[in-house]
Design a protein around this motif. Structure first.
Motif, PDB file in Angstrom:
ATOM      1  N   ASP A  59     -24.250  46.421 -33.564  1.00  0.00           N
ATOM      2  CA  ASP A  59     -23.024  45.625 -33.620  1.00  0.00           C
ATOM      3  C   ASP A  59     -23.028  44.458 -32.632  1.00  0.00           C
ATOM      4  O   ASP A  59     -21.977  43.962 -32.268  1.00  0.00           O
ATOM      5  CB  ASP A  59     -21.832  46.557 -33.330  1.00  0.00           C
ATOM      6  CG  ASP A  59     -20.504  45.949 -33.754  1.00  0.00           C
ATOM      7  OD1 ASP A  59     -20.499  45.101 -34.663  1.00  0.00           O
ATOM      8  OD2 ASP A  59     -19.483  46.332 -33.166  1.00  0.00           O
ATOM      9  N   THR A  60     -24.198  44.025 -32.189  1.00  0.00           N
ATOM     10  CA  THR A  60     -24.247  42.899 -31.259  1.00  0.00           C
ATOM     11  C   THR A  60     -24.103  41.588 -32.031  1.00  0.00           C
ATOM     12  O   THR A  60     -24.401  41.522 -33.227  1.00  0.00           O
ATOM     13  CB  THR A  60     -25.560  42.892 -30.451  1.00  0.00           C
ATOM     14  OG1 THR A  60     -26.657  42.774 -31.347  1.00  0.00           O
ATOM     15  CG2 THR A  60     -25.684  44.163 -29.611  1.00  0.00           C
ATOM     16  N   GLU A  61     -23.669  40.568 -31.344  1.00  0.00           N
ATOM     17  CA  GLU A  61     -23.369  39.290 -31.989  1.00  0.00           C
ATOM     18  C   GLU A  61     -24.546  38.729 -32.787  1.00  0.00           C
ATOM     19  O   GLU A  61     -24.378  38.215 -33.884  1.00  0.00           O
ATOM     20  CB  GLU A  61     -22.937  38.271 -30.931  1.00  0.00           C
ATOM     21  CG  GLU A  61     -22.568  36.927 -31.517  1.00  0.00           C
ATOM     22  CD  GLU A  61     -22.095  35.935 -30.471  1.00  0.00           C
ATOM     23  OE1 GLU A  61     -21.924  34.765 -30.846  1.00  0.00           O
ATOM     24  OE2 GLU A  61     -21.895  36.325 -29.302  1.00  0.00           O
ATOM     25  N   HIS A  62     -25.757  38.839 -32.248  1.00  0.00           N
ATOM     26  CA  HIS A  62     -26.927  38.251 -32.905  1.00  0.00           C
ATOM     27  C   HIS A  62     -27.810  39.291 -33.588  1.00  0.00           C
ATOM     28  O   HIS A  62     -28.918  38.968 -34.019  1.00  0.00           O
ATOM     29  CB  HIS A  62     -27.743  37.452 -31.883  1.00  0.00           C
ATOM     30  CG  HIS A  62     -26.977  36.342 -31.262  1.00  0.00           C
ATOM     31  ND1 HIS A  62     -26.695  35.165 -31.916  1.00  0.00           N
ATOM     32  CD2 HIS A  62     -26.393  36.233 -30.045  1.00  0.00           C
ATOM     33  CE1 HIS A  62     -25.984  34.382 -31.133  1.00  0.00           C
ATOM     34  NE2 HIS A  62     -25.788  35.010 -29.984  1.00  0.00           N
ATOM     35  N   ASN A  63     -27.320  40.519 -33.709  1.00  0.00           N
ATOM     36  CA  ASN A  63     -28.069  41.605 -34.351  1.00  0.00           C
ATOM     37  C   ASN A  63     -29.484  41.741 -33.795  1.00  0.00           C
ATOM     38  O   ASN A  63     -30.455  41.837 -34.545  1.00  0.00           O
ATOM     39  CB  ASN A  63     -28.124  41.411 -35.874  1.00  0.00           C
ATOM     40  CG  ASN A  63     -26.752  41.402 -36.482  1.00  0.00           C
ATOM     41  OD1 ASN A  63     -26.293  40.388 -36.978  1.00  0.00           O
ATOM     42  ND2 ASN A  63     -26.051  42.521 -36.418  1.00  0.00           N
ATOM     43  N   ASN A  64     -29.573  41.726 -32.452  1.00  0.00           N
ATOM     44  CA  ASN A  64     -30.896  41.830 -31.842  1.00  0.00           C
ATOM     45  C   ASN A  64     -30.923  42.844 -30.692  1.00  0.00           C
ATOM     46  O   ASN A  64     -31.515  42.606 -29.661  1.00  0.00           O
ATOM     47  CB  ASN A  64     -31.396  40.460 -31.387  1.00  0.00           C
ATOM     48  CG  ASN A  64     -30.421  39.747 -30.479  1.00  0.00           C
ATOM     49  OD1 ASN A  64     -29.403  40.295 -30.084  1.00  0.00           O
ATOM     50  ND2 ASN A  64     -30.728  38.520 -30.149  1.00  0.00           N
ATOM     51  N   GLY A  65     -30.302  43.980 -30.939  1.00  0.00           N
ATOM     52  CA  GLY A  65     -30.354  45.070 -29.969  1.00  0.00           C
ATOM     53  C   GLY A  65     -31.644  45.858 -30.126  1.00  0.00           C
ATOM     54  O   GLY A  65     -32.228  45.918 -31.203  1.00  0.00           O
ATOM     55  N   VAL A  66     -32.084  46.470 -29.022  1.00  0.00           N
ATOM     56  CA  VAL A  66     -33.289  47.303 -29.027  1.00  0.00           C
ATOM     57  C   VAL A  66     -32.989  48.582 -28.252  1.00  0.00           C
ATOM     58  O   VAL A  66     -32.466  48.531 -27.136  1.00  0.00           O
ATOM     59  CB  VAL A  66     -34.492  46.584 -28.369  1.00  0.00           C
ATOM     60  CG1 VAL A  66     -35.708  47.496 -28.326  1.00  0.00           C
ATOM     61  CG2 VAL A  66     -34.815  45.284 -29.096  1.00  0.00           C
ATOM     62  N   LEU A  67     -33.333  49.712 -28.851  1.00  0.00           N
ATOM     63  CA  LEU A  67     -33.222  50.999 -28.189  1.00  0.00           C
ATOM     64  C   LEU A  67     -34.620  51.513 -27.885  1.00  0.00           C
ATOM     65  O   LEU A  67     -35.476  51.572 -28.769  1.00  0.00           O
ATOM     66  CB  LEU A  67     -32.502  52.015 -29.088  1.00  0.00           C
ATOM     67  CG  LEU A  67     -32.458  53.455 -28.560  1.00  0.00           C
ATOM     68  CD1 LEU A  67     -31.641  53.542 -27.264  1.00  0.00           C
ATOM     69  CD2 LEU A  67     -31.903  54.390 -29.618  1.00  0.00           C
ATOM     70  N   ILE A  68     -34.832  51.882 -26.620  1.00  0.00           N
ATOM     71  CA  ILE A  68     -36.050  52.582 -26.212  1.00  0.00           C
ATOM     72  C   ILE A  68     -35.625  54.026 -26.012  1.00  0.00           C
ATOM     73  O   ILE A  68     -34.830  54.330 -25.120  1.00  0.00           O
ATOM     74  CB  ILE A  68     -36.630  51.981 -24.922  1.00  0.00           C
ATOM     75  CG1 ILE A  68     -36.988  50.506 -25.137  1.00  0.00           C
ATOM     76  CG2 ILE A  68     -37.846  52.795 -24.465  1.00  0.00           C
ATOM     77  CD1 ILE A  68     -37.402  49.777 -23.853  1.00  0.00           C
ATOM     78  N   TYR A  69     -36.135  54.915 -26.862  1.00  0.00           N
ATOM     79  CA  TYR A  69     -35.697  56.313 -26.906  1.00  0.00           C
ATOM     80  C   TYR A  69     -36.856  57.226 -26.517  1.00  0.00           C
ATOM     81  O   TYR A  69     -37.950  57.136 -27.088  1.00  0.00           O
ATOM     82  CB  TYR A  69     -35.220  56.628 -28.332  1.00  0.00           C
ATOM     83  CG  TYR A  69     -34.885  58.079 -28.575  1.00  0.00           C
ATOM     84  CD1 TYR A  69     -33.687  58.615 -28.132  1.00  0.00           C
ATOM     85  CD2 TYR A  69     -35.757  58.906 -29.280  1.00  0.00           C
ATOM     86  CE1 TYR A  69     -33.363  59.951 -28.372  1.00  0.00           C
ATOM     87  CE2 TYR A  69     -35.446  60.228 -29.523  1.00  0.00           C
ATOM     88  CZ  TYR A  69     -34.249  60.750 -29.065  1.00  0.00           C
ATOM     89  OH  TYR A  69     -33.933  62.061 -29.303  1.00  0.00           O
ATOM     90  N   LEU A  70     -36.609  58.091 -25.533  1.00  0.00           N
ATOM     91  CA  LEU A  70     -37.589  59.099 -25.123  1.00  0.00           C
ATOM     92  C   LEU A  70     -37.002  60.481 -25.390  1.00  0.00           C
ATOM     93  O   LEU A  70     -35.869  60.765 -24.986  1.00  0.00           O
ATOM     94  CB  LEU A  70     -37.897  58.992 -23.635  1.00  0.00           C
ATOM     95  CG  LEU A  70     -38.375  57.653 -23.096  1.00  0.00           C
ATOM     96  CD1 LEU A  70     -38.620  57.765 -21.598  1.00  0.00           C
ATOM     97  CD2 LEU A  70     -39.618  57.182 -23.807  1.00  0.00           C
ATOM     98  N   LEU A  71     -37.760  61.333 -26.048  1.00  0.00           N
ATOM     99  CA  LEU A  71     -37.359  62.715 -26.302  1.00  0.00           C
ATOM    100  C   LEU A  71     -38.299  63.610 -25.505  1.00  0.00           C
ATOM    101  O   LEU A  71     -39.468  63.782 -25.858  1.00  0.00           O
ATOM    102  CB  LEU A  71     -37.424  63.039 -27.793  1.00  0.00           C
ATOM    103  CG  LEU A  71     -37.105  64.479 -28.177  1.00  0.00           C
ATOM    104  CD1 LEU A  71     -35.698  64.878 -27.729  1.00  0.00           C
ATOM    105  CD2 LEU A  71     -37.287  64.676 -29.670  1.00  0.00           C
ATOM    106  N   LEU A  72     -37.796  64.150 -24.411  1.00  0.00           N
ATOM    107  CA  LEU A  72     -38.629  64.904 -23.483  1.00  0.00           C
ATOM    108  C   LEU A  72     -39.230  66.170 -24.087  1.00  0.00           C
ATOM    109  O   LEU A  72     -40.401  66.473 -23.852  1.00  0.00           O
ATOM    110  CB  LEU A  72     -37.831  65.254 -22.226  1.00  0.00           C
ATOM    111  CG  LEU A  72     -37.319  64.074 -21.404  1.00  0.00           C
ATOM    112  CD1 LEU A  72     -36.527  64.580 -20.201  1.00  0.00           C
ATOM    113  CD2 LEU A  72     -38.455  63.171 -20.967  1.00  0.00           C
TER     114      LEU A  72
END
Length: 175
Positions: free
Chosen positions: A86-99
């Motif tokens: 939902d960011t203004e420029h549709n350029n979010g990034v998630l770095i996800y770690l599953l331990l």
């Protein structure tokens, strides 16, 4: 892997494991790096460390392919929950770690994903995985943040007429 052992491992781990993997002082330094990164581009970067999956996810894992799909699904769920889409420029990034699975997943919104091929994301994941296996958690996450930032600066730079502004929190989520 034995299904029951996997379920036990995910139920055994809790947010305390995430806080031990990324202690408060490291989380503060990483959040400062996210803030510094976001001053250079219009993207939003979130870093999330999850100890274990909910039981409903774990019970769907029967092989390595199913595990990869479940980890991706969970990362996408967090991506939505954190409103990175939902960011203004549709350029979010998630770095996800599953331990519990030593798994890494990157999710990029469409504003950036259309410019960056999956192989580039996979290369960053591979380098991060190497650093994490060597016990270099902070250095690995810092390097990954720098590489993601470089992609965002290249494809979504801040500048005249397109200022960078912080739409989402910068802190590292440890759940």
């Amino acid at each position: 892997m034995n299904r029951w052992w996997r379920l036990f491992r995910h139920r055994w781990m809790d947010p305390g494991d995430s806080r031990r993997a990324v202690p408060d002082d490291m989380a503060e330094r990483l959040a400062a790096r996210v803030r510094a990164s976001e001053a250079r581009h219009t993207g939003e970067v979130r870093l999330l460390v999850e100890a274990g999956l909910p039981t409903s996810y774990v019970l769907r894992v029967h092989n390595d392919a199913a595990l990869a799909a479940v980890v991706r699904e969970r990362a996408l769920a967090w991506f939505g929950r954190l409103r990175l889409w939902d960011t203004e420029h549709n350029n979010g990034v998630l770095i996800y770690l599953l331990l519990a699975e030593n798994a890494i997943e990157f999710v990029a919104d469409r504003g950036l994903a259309r410019h960056v091929p999956p192989s580039a994301w996979q290369a960053i994941v591979d380098r991060l995985g190497t650093r994490l296996r060597a016990g270099e958690v902070e250095d690995g996450l810092t390097q990954a943040l720098e590489e993601v930032s470089a992609l965002l600066v290249m494809h979504c730079p801040a500048g005249p007429g397109v200022p960078a502004h912080n739409e989402l929190p910068d802190e590292v989520l440890r759940v």
